[in-house]
Write a protein that holds these residues in place. Structure first.
Motif, PDB file in Angstrom:
ATOM      1  N   GLY A  41      -3.454   1.475   7.350  1.00  0.00           N
ATOM      2  CA  GLY A  41      -2.964   1.304   5.989  1.00  0.00           C
ATOM      3  C   GLY A  41      -2.578  -0.154   5.770  1.00  0.00           C
ATOM      4  N   SER A  42      -1.943  -0.431   4.659  1.00  0.00           N
ATOM      5  CA  SER A  42      -1.545  -1.800   4.341  1.00  0.00           C
ATOM      6  C   SER A  42      -0.031  -1.954   4.460  1.00  0.00           C
ATOM      7  CB  SER A  42      -1.976  -2.163   2.913  1.00  0.00           C
ATOM      8  OG  SER A  42      -1.389  -3.386   2.515  1.00  0.00           O
ATOM      9  N   PHE A  43       0.388  -2.898   5.284  1.00  0.00           N
ATOM     10  CA  PHE A  43       1.817  -3.147   5.464  1.00  0.00           C
ATOM     11  C   PHE A  43       2.449  -3.637   4.168  1.00  0.00           C
ATOM     12  CE2 PHE A  43       5.560  -5.464   7.024  1.00  0.00           C
ATOM     13  CZ  PHE A  43       6.081  -4.555   7.927  1.00  0.00           C
ATOM     14  N   SER A  44       1.705  -4.402   3.384  1.00  0.00           N
ATOM     15  CA  SER A  44       2.245  -4.940   2.133  1.00  0.00           C
ATOM     16  C   SER A  44       2.198  -3.940   0.985  1.00  0.00           C
ATOM     17  CB  SER A  44       1.481  -6.204   1.710  1.00  0.00           C
ATOM     18  OG  SER A  44       1.825  -7.296   2.514  1.00  0.00           O
ATOM     19  N   PHE A  45       1.212  -3.049   1.011  1.00  0.00           N
ATOM     20  CA  PHE A  45       1.004  -2.105  -0.089  1.00  0.00           C
ATOM     21  C   PHE A  45       1.066  -0.674   0.446  1.00  0.00           C
ATOM     22  CE2 PHE A  45      -1.545  -5.947  -0.932  1.00  0.00           C
ATOM     23  CZ  PHE A  45      -0.934  -6.389  -2.096  1.00  0.00           C
ATOM     24  N   PRO A  46       2.262  -0.151   0.683  1.00  0.00           N
ATOM     25  CA  PRO A  46       2.385   1.154   1.340  1.00  0.00           C
ATOM     26  C   PRO A  46       2.017   2.355   0.479  1.00  0.00           C
ATOM     27  CG  PRO A  46       4.549   0.278   0.808  1.00  0.00           C
ATOM     28  CD  PRO A  46       3.569  -0.814   0.507  1.00  0.00           C
ATOM     29  N   ARG A  47       1.780   2.134  -0.830  1.00  0.00           N
ATOM     30  CA  ARG A  47       1.431   3.242  -1.726  1.00  0.00           C
ATOM     31  C   ARG A  47       2.472   4.357  -1.614  1.00  0.00           C
ATOM     32  NH1 ARG A  47      -5.231   3.709  -1.827  1.00  0.00           N
ATOM     33  NH2 ARG A  47      -5.580   1.597  -2.621  1.00  0.00           N
ATOM     34  N   GLU A  48       2.017   5.591  -1.340  1.00  0.00           N
ATOM     35  CA  GLU A  48       2.962   6.715  -1.307  1.00  0.00           C
ATOM     36  C   GLU A  48       3.587   6.918   0.075  1.00  0.00           C
ATOM     37  OE1 GLU A  48      -0.313   7.273  -2.416  1.00  0.00           O
ATOM     38  OE2 GLU A  48       0.245   6.887  -4.508  1.00  0.00           O
ATOM     39  N   ALA A  49       3.311   6.038   1.004  1.00  0.00           N
ATOM     40  CA  ALA A  49       3.842   6.186   2.357  1.00  0.00           C
ATOM     41  C   ALA A  49       5.369   6.082   2.347  1.00  0.00           C
ATOM     42  CB  ALA A  49       3.257   5.109   3.259  1.00  0.00           C
ATOM     43  N   PRO A  50       6.033   6.711   3.321  1.00  0.00           N
ATOM     44  CA  PRO A  50       7.502   6.666   3.381  1.00  0.00           C
ATOM     45  C   PRO A  50       8.065   5.327   3.824  1.00  0.00           C
ATOM     46  CG  PRO A  50       6.619   7.876   5.258  1.00  0.00           C
ATOM     47  CD  PRO A  50       5.463   7.603   4.349  1.00  0.00           C
ATOM     48  N   GLY A  51       7.218   4.386   4.144  1.00  0.00           N
ATOM     49  CA  GLY A  51       7.647   3.052   4.555  1.00  0.00           C
ATOM     50  C   GLY A  51       6.410   2.197   4.735  1.00  0.00           C
ATOM     51  N   ARG A  52       6.581   1.020   5.273  1.00  0.00           N
ATOM     52  CA  ARG A  52       5.432   0.143   5.510  1.00  0.00           C
ATOM     53  C   ARG A  52       4.686   0.645   6.757  1.00  0.00           C
ATOM     54  NH1 ARG A  52       5.840  -3.801   1.933  1.00  0.00           N
ATOM     55  NH2 ARG A  52       7.911  -4.459   1.234  1.00  0.00           N
ATOM     56  N   PRO A  53       3.412   1.006   6.602  1.00  0.00           N
ATOM     57  CA  PRO A  53       2.708   1.667   7.711  1.00  0.00           C
ATOM     58  C   PRO A  53       2.176   0.714   8.767  1.00  0.00           C
ATOM     59  CG  PRO A  53       1.268   1.533   5.805  1.00  0.00           C
ATOM     60  CD  PRO A  53       2.603   0.965   5.373  1.00  0.00           C
ATOM     61  N   PHE A  54       2.185   1.184  10.002  1.00  0.00           N
ATOM     62  CA  PHE A  54       1.505   0.521  11.106  1.00  0.00           C
ATOM     63  C   PHE A  54       1.215   1.578  12.161  1.00  0.00           C
ATOM     64  CE2 PHE A  54       6.008   0.243  12.039  1.00  0.00           C
ATOM     65  CZ  PHE A  54       6.134   0.376  13.416  1.00  0.00           C
ATOM     66  N   VAL A  55       0.527   1.184  13.198  1.00  0.00           N
ATOM     67  CA  VAL A  55       0.115   2.118  14.251  1.00  0.00           C
ATOM     68  C   VAL A  55       0.657   1.638  15.585  1.00  0.00           C
ATOM     69  CG1 VAL A  55      -1.880   2.921  15.592  1.00  0.00           C
ATOM     70  CG2 VAL A  55      -1.947   3.000  13.086  1.00  0.00           C
ATOM     71  N   GLU A  56       1.166   2.543  16.367  1.00  0.00           N
ATOM     72  CA  GLU A  56       1.573   2.225  17.731  1.00  0.00           C
ATOM     73  C   GLU A  56       0.620   2.920  18.689  1.00  0.00           C
ATOM     74  OE1 GLU A  56       5.505   2.061  20.626  1.00  0.00           O
ATOM     75  OE2 GLU A  56       5.685   2.704  18.535  1.00  0.00           O
ATOM     76  N   ILE A  57       0.192   2.189  19.718  1.00  0.00           N
ATOM     77  CA  ILE A  57      -0.752   2.717  20.686  1.00  0.00           C
ATOM     78  C   ILE A  57       0.016   3.321  21.860  1.00  0.00           C
ATOM     79  CG2 ILE A  57      -2.754   2.236  22.127  1.00  0.00           C
ATOM     80  CD1 ILE A  57      -3.166   1.820  19.080  1.00  0.00           C
ATOM     81  N   GLU A  58      -0.254   4.578  22.118  1.00  0.00           N
ATOM     82  CA  GLU A  58       0.386   5.287  23.227  1.00  0.00           C
ATOM     83  C   GLU A  58      -0.679   5.716  24.228  1.00  0.00           C
ATOM     84  OE1 GLU A  58       2.362   8.463  21.188  1.00  0.00           O
ATOM     85  OE2 GLU A  58       4.106   7.204  20.675  1.00  0.00           O
ATOM     86  N   GLY A  59      -0.267   6.438  25.272  1.00  0.00           N
ATOM     87  CA  GLY A  59      -1.208   6.885  26.282  1.00  0.00           C
ATOM     88  C   GLY A  59      -1.552   5.780  27.259  1.00  0.00           C
ATOM     89  N   SER A  60      -2.673   5.928  27.932  1.00  0.00           N
ATOM     90  CA  SER A  60      -3.103   4.940  28.918  1.00  0.00           C
ATOM     91  C   SER A  60      -4.165   4.036  28.322  1.00  0.00           C
ATOM     92  CB  SER A  60      -3.675   5.662  30.147  1.00  0.00           C
ATOM     93  OG  SER A  60      -4.856   6.375  29.793  1.00  0.00           O
ATOM     94  N   ALA A  61      -4.498   2.972  29.047  1.00  0.00           N
ATOM     95  CA  ALA A  61      -5.539   2.065  28.569  1.00  0.00           C
ATOM     96  C   ALA A  61      -6.888   2.772  28.483  1.00  0.00           C
ATOM     97  CB  ALA A  61      -5.632   0.848  29.492  1.00  0.00           C
ATOM     98  N   ALA A  62      -7.140   3.679  29.423  1.00  0.00           N
ATOM     99  CA  ALA A  62      -8.411   4.404  29.420  1.00  0.00           C
ATOM    100  C   ALA A  62      -8.453   5.483  28.348  1.00  0.00           C
ATOM    101  CB  ALA A  62      -8.665   5.023  30.796  1.00  0.00           C
ATOM    102  N   TRP A  63      -7.302   6.096  28.054  1.00  0.00           N
ATOM    103  CA  TRP A  63      -7.234   7.176  27.069  1.00  0.00           C
ATOM    104  C   TRP A  63      -6.096   6.902  26.080  1.00  0.00           C
ATOM    105  CZ3 TRP A  63     -10.836  10.953  26.704  1.00  0.00           C
ATOM    106  CH2 TRP A  63     -11.700  11.105  27.785  1.00  0.00           C
ATOM    107  N   PRO A  64      -6.289   5.903  25.229  1.00  0.00           N
ATOM    108  CA  PRO A  64      -5.236   5.559  24.262  1.00  0.00           C
ATOM    109  C   PRO A  64      -5.116   6.597  23.161  1.00  0.00           C
ATOM    110  CG  PRO A  64      -7.200   4.269  23.835  1.00  0.00           C
ATOM    111  CD  PRO A  64      -7.478   5.040  25.086  1.00  0.00           C
ATOM    112  N   ARG A  65      -3.926   6.703  22.618  1.00  0.00           N
ATOM    113  CA  ARG A  65      -3.661   7.567  21.464  1.00  0.00           C
ATOM    114  C   ARG A  65      -2.941   6.741  20.408  1.00  0.00           C
ATOM    115  NH1 ARG A  65      -1.176  10.404  25.484  1.00  0.00           N
ATOM    116  NH2 ARG A  65       0.819  10.052  24.439  1.00  0.00           N
ATOM    117  N   ALA A  66      -3.130   7.123  19.154  1.00  0.00           N
ATOM    118  CA  ALA A  66      -2.471   6.414  18.051  1.00  0.00           C
ATOM    119  C   ALA A  66      -1.336   7.257  17.500  1.00  0.00           C
ATOM    120  CB  ALA A  66      -3.474   6.109  16.939  1.00  0.00           C
ATOM    121  N   ALA A  67      -0.265   6.594  17.148  1.00  0.00           N
ATOM    122  CA  ALA A  67       0.855   7.250  16.472  1.00  0.00           C
ATOM    123  C   ALA A  67       1.166   6.456  15.210  1.00  0.00           C
ATOM    124  CB  ALA A  67       2.085   7.296  17.382  1.00  0.00           C
ATOM    125  N   SER A  68       1.226   7.151  14.082  1.00  0.00           N
ATOM    126  CA  SER A  68       1.568   6.480  12.824  1.00  0.00           C
ATOM    127  C   SER A  68       3.055   6.187  12.799  1.00  0.00           C
ATOM    128  CB  SER A  68       1.197   7.365  11.628  1.00  0.00           C
ATOM    129  OG  SER A  68      -0.201   7.494  11.516  1.00  0.00           O
TER     130      SER A  68
END
Length: 390
Positions: free
Chosen positions: A355-382
């Motif tokens: 999403g856009s950090f500057s233009f969050p639209r209907e999001a509950p805040g400014r959106p970004f993604v955090e990478i979880e899991g391992s390097a071989a099997w990464p997962r995304a968390a909003s």
């Protein structure tokens, strides 16, 4: 130990960016000290702020306007954090060879920090994680080749010929709307300046059609880009086959075709409206034959256009990127693909959009993604950055 990674995109920092965006970004960086922060394209918007300005000066001015961002980025790297930037369609300059050095200089960092600052014109790849801006899969914004910053896409053409002269930056957030809705919005957003804004839109639209098709020179850049792929692949740490697979998935630029450019700009409806207006005028002046023919022809053309959908392009970019992300995963073996570009968040098993950090639209805040899991099997968390209550 794997370094914590957060990914955000589409800040589009310009002079008119609200100060709270800069303040929130600075706080986000402070809260993620020591982490790897990846800007997945369009951190800057150099094409709309200073299309004719030399890049080092444009970069210094962009960061000068947002001094809190410059300080926060410098402090983040000085304290051991990593800073990775992906070139987007609004800041393709990020991917040019000497940009990293220019950025380090603009931030006032020493040479020892160079190793913690990385830039790329196309994508970052780390084992199962693939990050790019995503505009390669959007026909309106796809470059002729992702490693060559040359012929303008339709989107960049409009930024430089319409948004930059008018300062109508709100249209960065409304580029999938019909012209009628955009024209009506001009009077709401820009008041007395609306006629000039509309004039500049038509000026940009007509010049885009005139520069499309045979006059679009992007195909001449493909050979130059192909000559760079081997070196880029080695630097990115992937095999040549990964880059070739991504090229195979890329969209054909809209401006390669006059017909597609004409249709994308809804000129069929513009001409139909003019024909109906001329017909009505003819009837009012007693020119029944010509008036009736023009009115009927315009009405028929409008009906055909509307039969293809009131808004032919709404949502198509998000759909294209989701489909393309699946293709990237299948073709290259990526376990998680992260894009920006759409200004709309998405989260799935193999695909995430920041999403856009500057233009969050209907999001509950400014959106970004955090990478979880391992390097071989990464997962995304909003994640959503929210301001603390006063």
């Amino acid at each position: 130990m794997q370094r914590r990674t957060v990914v955000l995109a589409d800040l589009h920092l310009v002079r008119s960016t609200p100060p709270e965006v800069s303040q929130d970004l600075a706080r986000l960086l402070a809260e993620h000290a020591g982490s790897r922060v990846v800007f997945a394209g369009d951190l800057f918007d150099l094409s709309s702020e200073s299309p004719g300005m030399a890049r080092p000066r444009a970069l210094r001015e962009a960061l000068g306007v947002h001094a809190i961002v410059r300080s926060a980025l410098a402090e983040h790297v000085d304290r051991g954090g990593e800073l990775w930037l992906v070139g987007g369609n609004h800041d393709a300059e990020v991917g040019e060879d000497d940009f990293t050095g220019e950025l380090v200089g603009a931030l006032g960092l020493g040479q020892q920090a160079m190793g913690r600052v990385r830039t790329t014109p196309w994508f970052f790849r780390e084992e199962g994680l693939h990050i790019e801006h995503g505009h390669l899969y959007d026909p309106d914004n796809a470059p002729a080749h992702p490693l060559v910053s040359g012929q303008r896409s339709l989107g960049v053409h409009f930024v430089e010929e319409f948004i930059a002269p008018t300062g109508a930056h709100r249209y960065l957030q409304a580029n999938d709307q019909t012209p009628l809705k955009l024209f009506l919005s001009a009077f709401k957003w820009y008041g007395l300046r609306a006629p000039y804004v509309i004039y500049r839109y038509f000026h940009a639209a007509i010049s885009a059609v005139m520069q499309s098709g045979p006059l679009y020179r992007g195909h001449e850049e493909v050979a130059d880009g192909e000559a760079r792929i081997a070196g880029f692949s080695q630097e990115a740490g992937v095999g040549r086959e990964v880059a070739d697979a991504l090229i195979g998935l890329s969209a054909t630029p809209t401006m390669e075709s006059v017909a597609r450019t004409f249709s994308r700009l809804y000129f069929d409806r513009v001409l139909a409206t003019l024909a109906m207006g001329a017909g009505a005028t003819g009837l009012a002046l007693g020119k029944r034959g010509i008036g009736a023919t023009s009115l009927a022809g315009g009405a028929m053309a409008m009906a055909v256009s509307w039969a293809a959908g009131h808004n032919r392009y709404a949502g198509t970019v998000s759909e294209r990127l989701a489909t393309s992300a699946k293709g990237v995963a299948e073709a290259t073996g990526a376990k998680l693909v992260v894009f920006g570009h759409t200004h709309k968040e998405a989260l799935g098993d193999q695909y995430a959009n920041t999403g856009s950090f500057s233009f969050p639209r209907e999001a509950p805040g400014r959106p970004f993604v955090e990478i979880e899991g391992s390097a071989a099997w990464p997962r995304a968390a909003s994640r959503y950055f929210t301001r603390q209550a006063a």
